[in-house]
Design an enzyme around this catalytic site. Structure first.
Site, PDB file in Angstrom:
ATOM      1  N   HIS A  67       0.841  -1.212   0.000  1.00 49.98           N
ATOM      2  CA  HIS A  67       0.000   0.000   0.000  1.00 49.98           C
ATOM      3  C   HIS A  67       0.869   1.252   0.000  1.00 49.98           C
ATOM      4  O   HIS A  67       0.602   2.193  -0.756  1.00 49.98           O
ATOM      5  CB  HIS A  67      -0.906  -0.021   1.234  1.00 49.98           C
ATOM      6  CG  HIS A  67      -1.626   1.261   1.480  1.00 49.98           C
ATOM      7  ND1 HIS A  67      -2.934   1.490   1.067  1.00 49.98           N
ATOM      8  CD2 HIS A  67      -1.239   2.415   2.104  1.00 49.98           C
ATOM      9  CE1 HIS A  67      -3.310   2.704   1.420  1.00 49.98           C
ATOM     10  NE2 HIS A  67      -2.301   3.297   2.057  1.00 49.98           N
ATOM     11  N   GLU A  68       1.885   1.276   0.851  1.00 46.05           N
ATOM     12  CA  GLU A  68       2.744   2.463   0.911  1.00 46.05           C
ATOM     13  C   GLU A  68       3.523   2.650  -0.387  1.00 46.05           C
ATOM     14  O   GLU A  68       3.712   3.776  -0.850  1.00 46.05           O
ATOM     15  CB  GLU A  68       3.695   2.351   2.106  1.00 46.05           C
ATOM     16  CG  GLU A  68       3.012   2.270   3.463  1.00 46.05           C
ATOM     17  CD  GLU A  68       2.050   3.417   3.708  1.00 46.05           C
ATOM     18  OE1 GLU A  68       2.247   4.510   3.129  1.00 46.05           O
ATOM     19  OE2 GLU A  68       1.084   3.229   4.459  1.00 46.05           O
TER      20      GLU A  68
ATOM     21  N   HIS B 194       1.496   4.425  -2.948  1.00 43.84           N
ATOM     22  CA  HIS B 194       1.566   5.885  -2.828  1.00 43.84           C
ATOM     23  C   HIS B 194       2.817   6.414  -3.528  1.00 43.84           C
ATOM     24  O   HIS B 194       2.775   7.455  -4.188  1.00 43.84           O
ATOM     25  CB  HIS B 194       1.593   6.286  -1.351  1.00 43.84           C
ATOM     26  CG  HIS B 194       0.254   6.308  -0.684  1.00 43.84           C
ATOM     27  ND1 HIS B 194      -0.812   7.029  -1.176  1.00 43.84           N
ATOM     28  CD2 HIS B 194      -0.193   5.699   0.444  1.00 43.84           C
ATOM     29  CE1 HIS B 194      -1.861   6.866  -0.377  1.00 43.84           C
ATOM     30  NE2 HIS B 194      -1.514   6.061   0.603  1.00 43.84           N
TER      31      HIS B 194
ATOM     32  N   GLU C 184      -6.500   7.161  -0.909  1.00 46.03           N
ATOM     33  CA  GLU C 184      -6.336   5.975  -0.076  1.00 46.03           C
ATOM     34  C   GLU C 184      -6.976   4.757  -0.733  1.00 46.03           C
ATOM     35  O   GLU C 184      -6.414   3.659  -0.708  1.00 46.03           O
ATOM     36  CB  GLU C 184      -6.937   6.218   1.309  1.00 46.03           C
ATOM     37  CG  GLU C 184      -6.147   7.184   2.176  1.00 46.03           C
ATOM     38  CD  GLU C 184      -4.728   6.707   2.443  1.00 46.03           C
ATOM     39  OE1 GLU C 184      -4.518   5.481   2.603  1.00 46.03           O
ATOM     40  OE2 GLU C 184      -3.822   7.546   2.470  1.00 46.03           O
TER      41      GLU C 184
END
Length: 338
Positions: A130-131, A134, A200
């Site tokens: 997930h990070e 980003h 998100e």
């Protein structure tokens, strides 16, 4: 598109900064604020990531002092097709993580000791995916600059007291100073309005694709959200403008900042990931019925971070647990992974 969005965000934050300066010191205050905002823009571009890491007292680790944590980040970065980011560890019992950096070549990911203790390796891999999503979407530059700018606006609002005595340069007098002081507590709200919640959801979707298992991330989000409710994060409480950087809002419920949530509801994010898992499962079940088609047979099958899905006929033997799977925490806390 991200470049235009970042430029518009910087212009809006600069205008807000100048407005606060005008309320405090009139035209002179506005010019000073403009110069300060220009300096903040330049400083944020090059140093905002270092500031955010410093605010959270993150310590850089590598394969020597955190071998499995580092290996998971390395595997996810390879899966995403990204350069290996710098890897940091935060000595904090609250499970959480964030990414920062101005571009993929200068990115960093950070996880707390609480996250490594509370989550399984698969869930940690999903969080890191997930990070890295980003990073891949270049959200980290926008988020770190916003965090730095919001902190500067709050600081300027706090300085209103020191300038309140100079009424000659302030056309609004005490009302202007009071307005500047009211703007500062809502700086976090400006951040939340500027950084879209859809970011998100998109990072969740891409992170699930990178790790290959949406339910890993869904399970991780549930554990992190429950942990964040129980365990305070003093560093995040002191710097609420950085809350939007984390995978789950680290602020405690009684703070005013929680009225303007920086993140979508965790339940909605989990539901979206569960729907994604069902969709992927349906596509996987439909694939064998079309296996006779050469075009379908030549397509690569989806793979997870360790390649289990890509080679189901040869399941890997589960590795024996190591005595120190995450490596020694360089900051010194003792726990079941330390």
């Amino acid at each position: 598109m991200n470049t235009i969005r970042t430029a518009m965000l910087l212009a809006a934050m600069t205008a807000l900064f100048m407005g606060v300066g005008f309320l405090i010191g009139g035209t002179g205050g506005m010019m000073i604020a403009f110069l300060f905002a220009a300096g903040t823009n330049l400083f944020s571009y090059w140093n905002a990531d270092k500031m955010v890491l410093s605010m959270n007292r993150a310590v850089e680790v590598d394969e020597r002092n955190a071998p499995e944590y580092y290996a998971i980040v390395q595997a996810m970065a390879k899966q995403a097709g990204l350069p290996m980011p710098k890897t940091y560890l935060i000595d904090n019992p609250q499970p959480n993580a964030f990414a920062t950096g101005r571009n993929p070549q200068n990115a960093a990911v950070a996880a707390s000791t609480g996250l490594l203790q509370a989550l399984t390796p698969e869930e940690v891999a999903a969080v890191m995916a997930h990070e890295l999503a980003h990073v891949q979407h270049r959200d980290t530059l926008t988020m770190t600059i916003v965090a730095t700018f919001a902190g500067a606006i709050s600081m300027l609002g706090n300085f209103a007291f020191f300038f309140s005595g100079n009424r000659d340069n302030n056309p609004f007098g005490f009302v202007g100073v009071l307005a500047a002081m009211i703007v500062a507590p809502f700086a976090a709200m400006v951040v939340q309005m500027a950084v879209s919640r859809t970011r998100e959801y998109e990072a969740d979707r891409r992170g699930a694709e990178i790790c290959g298992h949406p339910l890993w991330l869904a399970s991780a989000l549930d554990k992190i959200a429950r942990g964040a409710e129980r365990i305070r994060n003093p560093d995040a409480e002191r710097n609420p403008a950085t809350a939007h950087l984390f995978i789950i809002n680290p602020l405690h419920g009684e703070r005013m900042d929680s009225l303007f949530s920086t993140h979508p509801a965790t339940e909605n994010r989990i539901a979206a990931l569960q729907a994604m898992a069902q969709q992927m499962q349906g596509e996987t079940q439909a694939a064998p019925r079309q296996a006779s088609t050469p075009r379908q047979a030549d397509q690569p099958r989806p793979s997870g971070p360790w390649g289990e899905a890509a080679q189901p006929e040869q399941p890997a033997e589960p590795a024996k647990p190591k005595s120190n799977p995450w490596g020694r925490n360089p900051t010194g806390p003792k726990g079941r992974w330390s």
